[in-house]
Design a protein around this motif. Structure first.
Motif, PDB file in Angstrom:
ATOM      1  N   UNK A 260     -13.199  34.194 111.213  1.00  0.00           N
ATOM      2  CA  UNK A 260     -12.668  32.932 111.776  1.00  0.00           C
ATOM      3  C   UNK A 260     -12.177  32.009 110.664  1.00  0.00           C
ATOM      4  N   UNK A 261     -12.964  31.886 109.593  1.00  0.00           N
ATOM      5  CA  UNK A 261     -12.518  30.954 108.553  1.00  0.00           C
ATOM      6  C   UNK A 261     -11.300  31.500 107.811  1.00  0.00           C
ATOM      7  N   UNK A 262     -11.183  32.827 107.708  1.00  0.00           N
ATOM      8  CA  UNK A 262      -9.994  33.423 107.086  1.00  0.00           C
ATOM      9  C   UNK A 262      -8.747  33.126 107.940  1.00  0.00           C
ATOM     10  N   UNK A 263      -8.899  33.228 109.255  1.00  0.00           N
ATOM     11  CA  UNK A 263      -7.762  32.918 110.141  1.00  0.00           C
ATOM     12  C   UNK A 263      -7.347  31.455 109.970  1.00  0.00           C
ATOM     13  N   UNK A 264      -8.336  30.568 109.855  1.00  0.00           N
ATOM     14  CA  UNK A 264      -8.030  29.133 109.657  1.00  0.00           C
ATOM     15  C   UNK A 264      -7.351  28.894 108.319  1.00  0.00           C
ATOM     16  N   UNK A 265      -7.834  29.604 107.272  1.00  0.00           N
ATOM     17  CA  UNK A 265      -7.233  29.445 105.944  1.00  0.00           C
ATOM     18  C   UNK A 265      -5.756  29.867 105.984  1.00  0.00           C
ATOM     19  N   UNK A 266      -5.506  30.992 106.632  1.00  0.00           N
ATOM     20  CA  UNK A 266      -4.122  31.484 106.717  1.00  0.00           C
ATOM     21  C   UNK A 266      -3.253  30.552 107.568  1.00  0.00           C
ATOM     22  N   UNK A 267      -3.859  30.002 108.615  1.00  0.00           N
ATOM     23  CA  UNK A 267      -3.136  29.033 109.444  1.00  0.00           C
ATOM     24  C   UNK A 267      -2.683  27.865 108.573  1.00  0.00           C
ATOM     25  N   UNK A 268      -3.612  27.346 107.767  1.00  0.00           N
ATOM     26  CA  UNK A 268      -3.272  26.229 106.878  1.00  0.00           C
ATOM     27  C   UNK A 268      -2.164  26.629 105.899  1.00  0.00           C
ATOM     28  N   UNK A 269      -2.279  27.854 105.336  1.00  0.00           N
ATOM     29  CA  UNK A 269      -1.229  28.321 104.409  1.00  0.00           C
ATOM     30  C   UNK A 269       0.132  28.350 105.092  1.00  0.00           C
TER      31      UNK A 269
END
Ligand code: GRG
Length: 296
Positions: A260-269
């Motif tokens: 989940x946090x990886x998906x959020x990080x990529x979303x931010x990127x």
């Protein structure tokens, strides 16, 4: 009441559906079973994320035009073919897609293979029907789709996926597989949508590629999360099929929380990559949010 942005996203779907309706042959004549299978697989409730990305990328440049729907239709037909073939017994062997029987269950295996083949070649035909584009740009669009849908993209990702079933993969290997299998067509959608406007600068294309690569991987991570968390009814396909098929997934390698946090990080990127654009890129920003927070 639906927001302006929702209405815009809805209008993208309507435009690509009208184009698909126009070009996929009606089920009549000696090959009617083939055409029926092609239409069945295209008009059965797909989210049309890739066409929306095409339109949104063109709008980010400020110039969606009559070519956008054709490029969007091309990408969606490639997507539909890939799902038909992915569901076949020789691949993922799935009975259910979008809540209805998969193409080979509804028709038969040979028809499903041919329906995929037919959709793939129609996609390339669409790219010969673009208006008012220099030949160099038109050829570039064909080259991008050949590369990213083919053995430099989706097809090689699928090959790695099939070869790695039942094996342990590192996070880097998993990234490679999904950047090709899922990410490549998402990148093609965004870049082709922008290029077909004939107004995109190199800097804009580079920013859009960064956006697409981040959101493409986030799309897959969310897919893996949904495979664990959602229901068969909500997904419209068999829930838990990845673990049943002994597939390496982000949730199995990273665990649910880290995925989940990886998906959020990529979303931010992906959002950061759009910083050179004004509000014209809001549809792309909205799509990034939808991709990471979707429940189906
Ligand atoms: C057979 C060459 C070949 C490739 C198949 C795309 C693919 C490669 C396989 C699909 C397997 C899969 C479920 C991948 C996860 C990401 C993905 C492409 C999900 C389906 O896309 P959505 O959610 O589908 O956009 P809808 O139904 O909304 O169109």
């Amino acid at each position: 009441m639906a927001s302006e942005l929702d209405q815009l996203l809805h209008s993208y779907t309507q435009q690509v559906d009208a184009q698909l309706e126009l070009i996929i042959p009606q089920a009549a004549g000696p090959a009617s079973k083939l055409y029926k299978a092609m239409r069945y697989s295209v008009f059965n409730g797909g989210k049309r994320v890739r066409p929306a990305l095409c339109f949104a990328a063109a709008d980010a440049i400020g110039a969606s035009n009559s070519n956008t729907a054709k490029v969007a239709a091309a990408v969606e037909m490639i997507h539909a073919y890939s799902l038909i073939h992915d569901d076949l017994p020789a691949m993922d062997d799935d009975d259910l897609r979008r809540g209805v029987p998969t193409c080979h269950i509804k028709f038969d295996e040979a028809t499903a293979i041919l329906a995929g083949d037919g959709l793939q070649s129609l996609a390339f035909k669409q790219l010969t029907e673009l208006a008012d584009l220099p030949a160099s740009i038109n050829l570039k669009l064909i080259a991008i789709l050949s590369d990213l849908a083919g053995c430099n993209g989706m097809v090689s990702g699928q090959a790695v996926d099939l070869a790695s079933t039942g094996k342990q993969l590192s996070a880097d290997e998993l990234d490679y597989m999904h950047n090709h299998k899922t990410g490549a067509l998402i990148e093609a959608s965004v870049v082709m949508g922008a290029l077909a406007t004939h107004q995109a600068t190199d800097t804009q294309i580079e920013a859009l590629k960064q956006y697409a690569r981040a959101i493409g991987l986030a799309f897959q991570i969310q897919d893996d999360i949904l495979d664990v968390e959602s229901s068969t009814e909500e997904l419209g396909k068999s829930q838990g099929s990845d673990s049943a098929n002994d597939k390496a997934t982000y949730t199995s390698i990273l665990g649910l929380e880290k995925a989940r946090s990886e998906a959020e990080r990529l979303h931010q990127n992906s959002v950061d990559a759009l910083s050179i654009f004004s509000a014209s890129a809001d549809p792309l920003r909205a799509l990034a949010k939808f991709i990471v927070h979707r429940s189906f």
